[in-house]
Design a protein around this motif. Sequence first.
Motif, mmCIF file in Angstrom:
data_model
loop_
_atom_site.group_PDB
_atom_site.id
_atom_site.type_symbol
_atom_site.label_atom_id
_atom_site.label_comp_id
_atom_site.label_asym_id
_atom_site.label_seq_id
_atom_site.Cartn_x
_atom_site.Cartn_y
_atom_site.Cartn_z
ATOM 1 N N ASP A 90 0.860 -1.194 0.000
ATOM 2 C CA ASP A 90 0.000 0.000 0.000
ATOM 3 C C ASP A 90 0.894 1.243 0.000
ATOM 4 O O ASP A 90 1.440 1.617 1.046
ATOM 5 C CB ASP A 90 -0.901 -0.026 1.235
ATOM 6 C CG ASP A 90 -1.959 1.066 1.219
ATOM 7 O OD1 ASP A 90 -1.687 2.150 0.684
ATOM 8 O OD2 ASP A 90 -3.051 0.837 1.775
ATOM 9 N N VAL A 91 1.036 1.860 -1.148
ATOM 10 C CA VAL A 91 1.927 3.014 -1.288
ATOM 11 C C VAL A 91 1.491 4.176 -0.399
ATOM 12 O O VAL A 91 2.319 4.816 0.260
ATOM 13 C CB VAL A 91 1.989 3.459 -2.765
ATOM 14 C CG1 VAL A 91 2.792 4.757 -2.894
ATOM 15 C CG2 VAL A 91 2.606 2.368 -3.621
ATOM 16 N N ALA A 92 0.186 4.449 -0.363
ATOM 17 C CA ALA A 92 -0.325 5.572 0.434
ATOM 18 C C ALA A 92 -0.045 5.359 1.921
ATOM 19 O O ALA A 92 0.321 6.295 2.641
ATOM 20 C CB ALA A 92 -1.827 5.738 0.201
ATOM 21 N N LEU A 93 -0.200 4.127 2.369
ATOM 22 C CA LEU A 93 0.061 3.804 3.775
ATOM 23 C C LEU A 93 1.543 3.966 4.090
ATOM 24 O O LEU A 93 1.907 4.489 5.157
ATOM 25 C CB LEU A 93 -0.393 2.370 4.059
ATOM 26 C CG LEU A 93 -0.373 1.898 5.515
ATOM 27 C CD1 LEU A 93 -1.278 2.784 6.383
ATOM 28 C CD2 LEU A 93 -0.829 0.444 5.605
ATOM 29 N N ALA A 94 2.392 3.546 3.184
ATOM 30 C CA ALA A 94 3.833 3.695 3.375
ATOM 31 C C ALA A 94 4.227 5.169 3.453
ATOM 32 O O ALA A 94 5.091 5.559 4.249
ATOM 33 C CB ALA A 94 4.588 3.001 2.245
ATOM 34 N N GLU A 95 3.582 5.998 2.631
ATOM 35 C CA GLU A 95 3.871 7.434 2.657
ATOM 36 C C GLU A 95 3.476 8.048 4.000
ATOM 37 O O GLU A 95 4.160 8.937 4.516
ATOM 38 C CB GLU A 95 3.127 8.130 1.515
ATOM 39 C CG GLU A 95 3.703 7.813 0.147
ATOM 40 C CD GLU A 95 2.937 8.484 -0.980
ATOM 41 O OE1 GLU A 95 1.874 9.088 -0.686
ATOM 42 O OE2 GLU A 95 3.394 8.418 -2.136
ATOM 43 N N LYS A 96 2.387 7.560 4.557
ATOM 44 C CA LYS A 96 1.958 8.038 5.878
ATOM 45 C C LYS A 96 3.010 7.726 6.936
ATOM 46 O O LYS A 96 3.346 8.569 7.775
ATOM 47 C CB LYS A 96 0.622 7.381 6.246
ATOM 48 C CG LYS A 96 0.114 7.758 7.629
ATOM 49 C CD LYS A 96 -1.189 7.031 7.950
ATOM 50 C CE LYS A 96 -1.654 7.352 9.367
ATOM 51 N NZ LYS A 96 -2.913 6.627 9.712
ATOM 52 N N VAL A 97 3.538 6.508 6.887
ATOM 53 C CA VAL A 97 4.578 6.111 7.839
ATOM 54 C C VAL A 97 5.841 6.938 7.614
ATOM 55 O O VAL A 97 6.486 7.393 8.569
ATOM 56 C CB VAL A 97 4.894 4.605 7.707
ATOM 57 C CG1 VAL A 97 6.038 4.219 8.644
ATOM 58 C CG2 VAL A 97 3.659 3.766 8.018
ATOM 59 N N PHE A 98 6.195 7.140 6.351
ATOM 60 C CA PHE A 98 7.393 7.915 6.013
ATOM 61 C C PHE A 98 7.290 9.345 6.522
ATOM 62 O O PHE A 98 8.253 9.888 7.074
ATOM 63 C CB PHE A 98 7.599 7.903 4.496
ATOM 64 C CG PHE A 98 8.841 8.602 4.052
ATOM 65 C CD1 PHE A 98 10.102 8.091 4.344
ATOM 66 C CD2 PHE A 98 8.766 9.798 3.348
ATOM 67 C CE1 PHE A 98 11.247 8.746 3.941
ATOM 68 C CE2 PHE A 98 9.912 10.455 2.940
ATOM 69 C CZ PHE A 98 11.163 9.934 3.245
ATOM 70 N N ARG A 99 6.092 9.943 6.382
ATOM 71 C CA ARG A 99 5.892 11.307 6.884
ATOM 72 C C ARG A 99 6.035 11.356 8.403
ATOM 73 O O ARG A 99 6.577 12.315 8.958
ATOM 74 C CB ARG A 99 4.514 11.824 6.455
ATOM 75 C CG ARG A 99 4.418 12.186 4.977
ATOM 76 C CD ARG A 99 3.196 13.034 4.692
ATOM 77 N NE ARG A 99 1.956 12.303 4.999
ATOM 78 C CZ ARG A 99 1.304 11.533 4.147
ATOM 79 N NH1 ARG A 99 1.768 11.384 2.907
ATOM 80 N NH2 ARG A 99 0.188 10.928 4.493
ATOM 81 N N ALA A 100 5.564 10.316 9.070
ATOM 82 C CA ALA A 100 5.703 10.245 10.537
ATOM 83 C C ALA A 100 7.171 10.179 10.912
ATOM 84 O O ALA A 100 7.601 10.787 11.907
ATOM 85 C CB ALA A 100 4.957 9.029 11.076
ATOM 86 N N ALA A 101 7.955 9.446 10.134
ATOM 87 C CA ALA A 101 9.397 9.341 10.403
ATOM 88 C C ALA A 101 10.086 10.689 10.188
ATOM 89 O O ALA A 101 10.958 11.099 10.971
ATOM 90 C CB ALA A 101 10.011 8.281 9.507
#
Length: 218
Positions: A202-213
């Motif tokens: 899930d690309v969108a979900l990964a982007e959410k995690v990346f933004r949190a990082a």
Amino acid sequence: MRLVAKIFKLTIALVCAAHFFFHAQAQETPTSQQRLLKRINDLLNSTADEAKKWDDKVVAARTQAQIADLLWETNPDNAKNYLKAAWTATAKVDEPERERSTFINPSVRNSVRRQVLLVARKRAPELAAAWLEEMVEESKSAEKKERGTFDDRTARSAVLLQMANELVAENPQAAAELLIESLRDGISFNFQTTLIRIQQKDVALAEKVFRAALTRLR
């Protein structure tokens, strides 16, 4: 202890077989099916009780956690007690004596705790949260040891990342939540491994995690 492990595996197989047979034949012989399930439940309860006395705390904790998961629907009180006993047993897991590596130092205790926490997160999230906080306090009071290059930042983050990696194939959302929770302790080396696996799902979900990082780095 190997014999005990084999008996436990056989018990699990019997539970699965009985569950299937019960649904397939319940209308024909409901009484006999109930008796069979009762015998299996009794065996699981007695095995979990006996596990408290085992010297091998790795096997004891894993056994109690798996039995807790199996019994949760039919006997939640006993199941919760077995899950708590499993967590208690993890504290008694001894790490093998070896020279610390400058690269990575895997923890047997963390691996067992991951398995117990996965059951707790599924069945009793409040216990999982409390135990993760307990790990934070343990880390504060534990003897400070130099981390290897590829070690995770804390025992808590190590367990959270292991849990995330185990869940990502079937539940990327849960894995993402665990990754974000691990950021509380900073960004660990193994964070990126699971993030890449989430991205494949899930690309969108990964982007959410990346933004949190990224937010954590600021």
